[in-house]
Each structure stands twice: as C-alpha cells, then as structure tokens.
Design an enzyme around this catalytic site. Structure first.
Site, mmCIF file in Angstrom:
data_model
loop_
_atom_site.group_PDB
_atom_site.id
_atom_site.type_symbol
_atom_site.label_atom_id
_atom_site.label_comp_id
_atom_site.label_asym_id
_atom_site.label_seq_id
_atom_site.Cartn_x
_atom_site.Cartn_y
_atom_site.Cartn_z
ATOM 1 N N TYR A 233 1.738 0.894 11.728
ATOM 2 C CA TYR A 233 2.835 1.359 11.315
ATOM 3 C C TYR A 233 2.598 2.697 10.902
ATOM 4 O O TYR A 233 3.542 3.511 10.599
ATOM 5 C CB TYR A 233 3.001 0.690 9.820
ATOM 6 C CG TYR A 233 2.416 0.904 8.620
ATOM 7 C CD1 TYR A 233 3.094 1.704 7.835
ATOM 8 C CD2 TYR A 233 1.247 0.410 8.419
ATOM 9 C CE1 TYR A 233 2.241 2.035 6.607
ATOM 10 C CE2 TYR A 233 0.228 0.753 7.348
ATOM 11 C CZ TYR A 233 0.983 1.710 6.427
ATOM 12 O OH TYR A 233 0.346 2.017 5.018
ATOM 13 N N ASP B 63 2.767 9.067 -5.377
ATOM 14 C CA ASP B 63 2.052 8.507 -4.291
ATOM 15 C C ASP B 63 0.508 7.939 -4.479
ATOM 16 O O ASP B 63 -0.475 8.881 -4.306
ATOM 17 C CB ASP B 63 2.231 9.338 -2.984
ATOM 18 C CG ASP B 63 2.076 8.559 -1.537
ATOM 19 O OD1 ASP B 63 1.332 7.494 -1.731
ATOM 20 O OD2 ASP B 63 2.364 9.012 -0.626
#
Length: 672
Positions: A501, A346
């Site tokens: 988001y 990530d």
C-alpha cells in the site's frame, strides 16, 4: 481555618457531569474550566462565612511552580470564577460543608493534588474540556463531540480511491487502565524526562500535547508506543494488519516497560493517536488520503521513473495507495482566527521535524491556501495532498524523456461521518477543486508550478472488469481512444505486479506487449490483460494490491502512461448474534466465512474485540477442523460479556495460511 476531618469526592456525580464516567467512578476525573463538587466534614465547629475559611493549593507535575503554571493558590470566594482556579461554599449544614471547585480553562492537564488547609489532600485527574468555551479545544456541536471525544469505536477507510473500503476499529479510550497509560505516554516523552517542570507546563496547550503525541506514538526517537515495519516480514511481533483496536497495543506497551509494540503502519499509528487524543479530551478523527504523496526532498514534486517497457523503477519519492493521519480540533492563538479548527497531525515516522520524527499540528486552512510558512510541517502535508507528479522514461542508451501521466495525488480524502458508518469526503477542506482559479492561487502561494497537461490526441485509461475478488481470475483493460483525424500506429505495453500500500513493488503477475497496434481516427480500443490467481496468488502482500501499468508509445509524440492499483476484495464475514444482548449477561456470536480460493485453508482462526464488549481483550477461537476446502464455510461460536448498554461495534478478524486479516464488524445494540 476549617478543621477538616474527612471528605467525599462525589466521584459518581462529578464524573457523570464531566462526561468522564466511562473511565469509571472509583476516582475523581474532571475537565478543566468546569466546576466540580466536594463535601467536607469538619472535625470540630461549623462553617461561618467570613469567619472560617480554607486555603486551597492545586499542583501538578514533579516540580510544581507558579512560574510554570503548574501550581495555583487560591482562597474561598463568594462565587465560582470559571476563568481561573477558584472555590466557593455552596451550602453547609452542621459539620458538613459543600464546596465547588473550578480549574482554569487553560490549566495543564494531568494528575493533580488539591490541598485544602493543612489536612486535606485530594488527588484527581484533569483533562481537556471541549464542552468549555474557554478551553482551546472547545467544539460547539454536541453530535460532533459525541463522535470525536466519547465514541469508543469507528471506521478507518482503506483500499483505493476508486473503491474506498471501511475497516472497523476499537479505539477503546475509556477501557480500564487506558487513561493512565495515556498519561504515562506524556510522562515518558523526552521533553518531560529532560525538563519535567517545563513539559508539564506545556500540557496546558493542545498544540504542544498533540506534537508530543505525534512523536510518542512512534518509537523512532524515544520510548514510543509502536515500531513501524513495511517489509521483510514481522518476526518478533505481529503484522500491522492483525490489529483491530488500540487497547491491546497500549496495554502491551505499558506492561513491557515502555518497549515498542511490534508492528505498526500508518492506520495503526493514526488510530492509536486518535485513542490517546480522545482519552485526554481532544476531539480527534482518523482521515485517509488516497494516492498520498511522500515527498522526500521538499520540492513539492514526486519524481517517478520507468524504463522503455513501462517497468516502474523504485525511487525515494513515492505515492502511497492510501495514507492515514489524524485531525485534532483546537484553536491556534499563534495564528489568525481563520486557522482555528481541524489540525492535521501525522504520527507515522516519515520525515523529521525539528530533529524528531513527528508531523503537525498544521491547520487545514493553511494547507488549502498554500501558506506553507505556518507551523508545523505545512510543506510536507501540502505535498501529500497536492504534489505534482513528474514521470520520466529512461531509455537503453541512457537518455531520458518526459512521459505524460494523469495521476493526481490527494484523492477522496475520507473520514467517518458523524453518527454514521458511512464515508464523508473532506477533500474540500484540504484543497480547492482541481484546475480551479483558487487552486492555482494556492499553488502560486506555495511556490508550486502547475504542470498543465495538454491533450495529445490520444487518451489512455485502465479499467477493471467485474468480480475483482481474491481467488478469482479476472481481466483488466487498457482503453485507448484516438481523438485525432488520422490513423495512429502505436506500441502498447501492459503489465502488472503486486505492490504494497505504500508503493513498494513486488513480483510480476501479467504482461502483454503489442507492436504496431493500429488505431483508426475516432476509434476506441480495449486491450485485455488476464490476471490469474495461479500467477498472483503466492505473490500478493497482505494489502491485496496489484499495480497495473499501461505505456502507449506513438512514434511521433511523447509516450502516454496510465497506472492503477487494484484492490482484491476479501470474502465477507457473516456475524449472527445469538440471543438478546444485555449488559453483564453472557452472549454468543456465530461467525462464518466462505473460502473463496481454489485451494484449502489451514489453521483457521477467528478473533473478536469491541469496546465494552470483550473486557478490553481480544478473544480468539480456532476451528476444531482447521482445514476448510474451496467453497466451504469456516464457522465458529464465540462467547463474550457486554459490560455497558448502548450501540457497540463487534470487530471480527479471520486468519489462515492463505487468507489473512480478513475483517468484518457488526453493530450490537446492548440493552440495560
């Protein structure tokens, strides 16, 4: 010793054999553990086996060393040995000697100098080789290799777990200059600047390289590629929603002296990491985790707070509507063989790992089995897909009470299916089915308590009507079911607000408070909340998200809470290719979009890009009459010249004052 006068690197045939020809055939680019051919032309004499030979030295990095494995010396042998650096004569004729050279399958990747005898110095680039069984990134599936290494475009999923939406992306890992930029990223990482010899040695290991890339795609600790921004506008750069490909991002970073490109968010970080990984030869894909937990205190639990009216209170722990990262394919010699394969990495800067903003690689199998002591950063990734959600109501008098909520993190973990633009659900790679014995075993191994939610007799859900499109008025419903044998008297608070988001809450756009609502035994009641464009239109973020909360209080039991994020659909972009697509022939695309809003659009602009379609650039075209009324079409014609045959994705973006970052794409079949 052979007296070498000149040499032929046979770049076309070598690069084609090593599947690097998409980078061009003007220089030698090969993959480790696989032989490549050279032709040597002698100044005098000819080759005589056992009489004349040549000593070879391969070096990489600023301080080559046999100790670090960045320097290898070897002589001619009778046959090529693909397990180590080796060279052998395959044929000779007059003054020409045909040589086969092979690197070790665990050699460091990067720029090399190969010295042959005293006079020949050959430069080449060495990459990971997922086609080589001896390489740590070996993948035994040709279709998967085509997708995860060679494919220059793809699909990233966003939206919500109820309605995952595809977004086309131009990875462009073989566009001109991109490979050099990827190698530059490795050279600019702090470990290389501090100890280049040790860093170059580490480049033999895809675990090390992937961890470096995870840190270097963001710029939080280094001269990384992208600066992340999630709020307060995008002055000095562009919105992350603007990007539709990695090429321009990497080019900007390179041309602006390694200053970070502004701005990125999770899918941009992930897509750039995917482009760089594929360019270096590591099989890689972008994945999306819907309802992704961000656990800031490593307790594997997300604590959320509301007040008595159901208003969410912002907290450090958050649940992102979706979150993207990458998976890279490699073996894990530091673990048991069960943990080989896909590794989660990530590059979005969220929490530090070993003092640096990076995450992974961590084996998906380790996450699934709850083995959180294995490297790297397993607890954080485990929480993203598995964390408990604990919602607490804070009352006016300062007391708190638990709230029953059904939110489950880690929903519909998605990636692009091999050879198709459809979605593949890979949730099963991260966790066992919810509530199964295997899942509980994994929770126990992760020292995680399972919070079994009991049926309270009342059930609460949020449902959405049809035509949930930006510009429309529509209804959302709180659906309450009384599963008891007695009448219930409840209070229902139903409210909505815009949200980004990643979970940041914005202005309110709807509210309803029903006191003393009666529910008969066995009855179901649907309570609507009308959401009007006149109220939500000016509040929406670029994410097109509205957060709806329903709080049901029955005076003798624990409150029930339901939450849902609703994604408003953008209009569809129509793309029509004019003429027959041919390589190196000018082509036109007619692109249009209908204004769905009850107000005019100004400053309308379309832009396109695509690997081997637009020359590594974004091509933009503004409307001559830039104002488009409600229900009217915005239409342009854009010209571009494909450079290679094959199936290519043409990615289109539309921007205006009121309707921003609308995306569409079309596959273009380019003939030779």
């Amino acid at each position: 010793m052979l007296d070498i006068n000149r040499w032929d690197l046979e770049c076309y045939s070598n690069n084609t054999d090593h599947r690097t020809d998409l980078n061009g055939v003007d220089r030698l680019i090969v993959r480790r553990g696989q032989p490549f051919a050279l032709r040597l032309y002698l100044r005098s004499g000819n080759y005589q086996p056992g009489v004349r030979t040549v000593h070879c030295t391969a070096e990489t990095g600023p301080r080559p060393s046999e100790q670090y494995g960045t320097r290898a010396s070897f002589d001619l042998s009778a046959n090529i040995d693909t397990s180590r650096w080796s060279a052998a004569v395959t044929s000779s004729s007059g003054d020409m000697v045909a040589l086969s050279v092979c690197s070790a399958p665990d050699a460091p990747i990067g720029r090399y100098t190969l010295t042959l005898g005293h006079s020949a110095r050959i430069e080449f680039i060495l990459l990971f080789n997922p086609w080589c069984p001896g390489d740590a990134v070996y993948m035994d599936n040709e279709q998967s290799l085509e997708e995860y290494v060679l494919c220059q475009d793809g699909i990233i999923f966003h939206g919500s777990y109820k309605y995952p939406m595809p977004m086309a992306w131009n990875f462009g890992q073989f566009e001109s200059g991109i490979l050099d930029i990827c190698l530059k990223i490795l050279d600019m990482n702090p470990k290389c600047l501090k100890n280049p010899g040790k860093d170059c040695s580490g480049r033999r290991n895809p675990i090390y390289v992937s961890r470096v890339l995870s840190a270097m795609v963001n710029c939080n600790d280094d001269k990384g590629v992208l600066l992340g921004k999630w709020s307060d506008g995008y002055e000095g750069g562009v919105s992350p929603m603007f990007w539709r490909g990695s090429v321009e991002i990497l080019q900007k970073w390179d041309t602006q002296a390694c200053q970070p490109v502004k701005y990125g968010q999770c899918w941009v970080f992930a897509a750039v990491a995917c482009s760089v990984s594929r360019a270096l030869g590591i099989p890689c894909r972008v994945v999306t985790n819907f309802l992704s937990a961000h656990d800031t205190n490593s307790n594997l639990t997300i604590e959320r707070y509301i007040n008595e009216n159901g208003d969410p209170v912002q907290s450090k722990d958050m649940i992102w509507n979706f979150h993207c990262w990458v998976e890279s394919w490699m073996s894990r010699p530091d673990m048991k063989p069960d943990f080989n394969g896909w590794q989660a990495i990530d590059p979005t800067p969220q929490e530090k790992s070993d003092g640096v903003y990076c995450c992974g690689p961590v084996s998906l199998r380790a996450i699934k089995e709850g083995k959180l002591l294995l490297k790297y950063d397993a607890p954080f990734v485990f929480a993203e897909v598995n964390a408990d959600v604990n919602t607490i109501m804070t009352k006016k008098d300062g007391t708190t009470t638990s709230v029953t909520e059904t939110t489950m993190v880690g929903q519909k973990i998605s990636t692009k299916r091999v050879g198709s633009d459809t979605r593949e659900d890979i949730t099963h790679l991260y966790k066992y089915p919810e509530g199964s014995d295997k899942e509980r075993e994994a929770f126990t191994r992760a020292h995680k308590k399972v919070n079994e939610q009991q049926n309270q007799g009342l059930q609460l859900k949020i449902k959405v009507g049809s035509d949930v499109k930006k510009g429309c008025d529509f209804d959302v419903f709180a659906v309450i079911t009384n599963n008891t044998n007695s009448e219930k008297v409840c209070r229902l608070v139903l409210r909505s607000c815009v949200v980004s988001y990643n979970g940041f809450l914005g202005g309110s756009c709807g509210f309803k408070d029903l006191l003393n609502m009666q529910l008969s035994p066995g009855a179901e009641k649907r309570v609507p909340l009308r959401l009007n464009y006149s109220k939500y239109g000016d509040l929406l973020t670029e994410d097109n998200l509205i957060h709806v909360t329903a709080l049901l209080s029955e005076y003798s039991s624990e409150p029930l809470l339901a939450m849902r994020n609703i994604v408003l659909e953008n209009p569809e972009i129509q793309i029509r290719i004019l003429g027959e697509p041919k390589a190196n022939r000018k082509l036109a695309a007619e692109i249009s979009l209908q204004n769905p809003l009850p107000e005019p659009l100004d400053n309308c602009c379309f832009s396109i890009e695509g690997a081997n379609l637009t020359g590594g650039h974004i091509i933009s075209e503004r409307l001559v009459d830039s104002t488009v009324g409600p229900g009217k079409d915005a239409k342009v014609k854009i010209y571009f010249t494909p450079t290679q045959s094959g199936v290519r994705k043409l990615v289109v973006n539309f921007d205006s004052n009121k309707l921003c970052h609308v995306q569409g794409y079309r596959n273009v079949i380019v003939g030779k």
